[in-house]
Design an enzyme around this catalytic site. Structure first.
Site, short mmCIF file in Angstrom:
data_model
loop_
_atom_site.label_atom_id
_atom_site.label_comp_id
_atom_site.label_asym_id
_atom_site.label_seq_id
_atom_site.Cartn_x
_atom_site.Cartn_y
_atom_site.Cartn_z
N GLU A 1 13.06 2.31 1.37
CA GLU A 1 12.33 2.86 2.51
C GLU A 1 13.04 2.68 3.84
O GLU A 1 12.77 3.40 4.80
CB GLU A 1 10.93 2.20 2.60
N TYR B 1 1.24 5.42 -0.14
CA TYR B 1 0.49 6.62 0.24
C TYR B 1 1.25 7.91 -0.07
O TYR B 1 0.68 9.00 -0.01
CB TYR B 1 0.17 6.59 1.73
N PHE C 1 0.85 -1.19 0.00
CA PHE C 1 0.00 0.00 0.00
C PHE C 1 0.88 1.24 0.00
O PHE C 1 1.69 1.44 0.90
CB PHE C 1 -0.91 0.00 1.23
#
Length: 239
Positions: free
Chosen positions: A140, A64, A62
């Protein structure tokens, strides 16, 4: 009947004022108290995430923020999704390298508790799951310990509920920033620039791609207007 697309106040013109002469994608040295993550770290994270009875025939991520407009790895399917219980927020600080400096540190997006968030769901190629996850983690979680570790969440995608990986802020990490007003956040985003570009570019790209996906985030929309105001005042006041 067609509707006129929303026109962002923050444009490429504003972003250009803050862009460095060149950007550097290489990972800079970690801040004090952190270290560069290794392949062994990422492999251990994968083992932990996939340890259990659920064999995860499908692996979804997911997105964002920047993963929406700059995916870290290949994917075979993309959908929009709605995540309850978390919202996107400029709560990850303070960034003094990628999109900030010691003089003007940046604030990055992460998921914080409460509310809801619409974003993008990416399904990873099943035969290259670990390879893609390592690329994602290298992007990340380049430094350890991470301030926003990956976790499983449940995201609604049409009629389906998809179990997906995403990155949520650890409020105890020491990098959690809260309590700032929109004006204070805009002050940061209108000034911060680092080795990978400016916070204004980061905000512009995120809002632009969300709008293209049919996702309107009122908070980010207000921020892009405030950031554009500040850049105009700083660079165009004498025109």
């Amino acid at each position: 009947m067609s509707t006129t697309p929303r026109q962002m106040r923050l444009t490429a013109r504003h972003v250009a004022y803050l862009q460095p002469a060149e950007t550097v994608e290489a990972l800079p040295p970690p801040p004090d108290g952190m270290r560069e993550a290794t392949l062994a770290d990422h492999a251990a994270t994968i083992e932990t995430l996939f340890d259990g009875p659920d064999h995860h025939d499908e692996t979804w991520v997911f997105a964002y923020g920047s993963l929406i407009w700059k995916p870290a790895c290949d994917y075979v399917e993309m959908r929009t999704g709605l995540l309850h219980g978390w919202h996107r927020a400029f709560c990850l600080g303070w960034n003094t390298r990628f999109r900030g400096s010691e003089d003007n540190p940046g604030l990055m997006l992460a998921l914080d508790r409460g509310g809801a968030c619409k974003g993008a769901l990416y399904r990873l190629p099943p035969d290259r799951r670990d390879e893609c996850l390592i690329k994602l983690f290298e992007r990340e979680m380049g430094w350890m310990p991470t301030a926003f570790p990956p976790r499983w969440v449940r995201v609604r995608a049409g009629e389906r509920i998809v179990r997906a990986l995403t990155f949520c802020i650890d409020r105890n990490s020491g990098r959690y920033v809260s309590g700032l007003s929109d004006d204070q956040i805009a002050d940061v985003l209108a000034r911060a620039t680092g080795t990978r570009g400016s916070m204004a570019e980061y905000l512009h790209a995120t809002v632009d791609h969300l709008e293209q996906m049919g996702i309107h985030d009122p908070h980010l929309w207000r921020l892009q207007h405030l950031v554009a105001e500040r850049i105009e005042a700083a660079y165009e006041a004498d025109r």
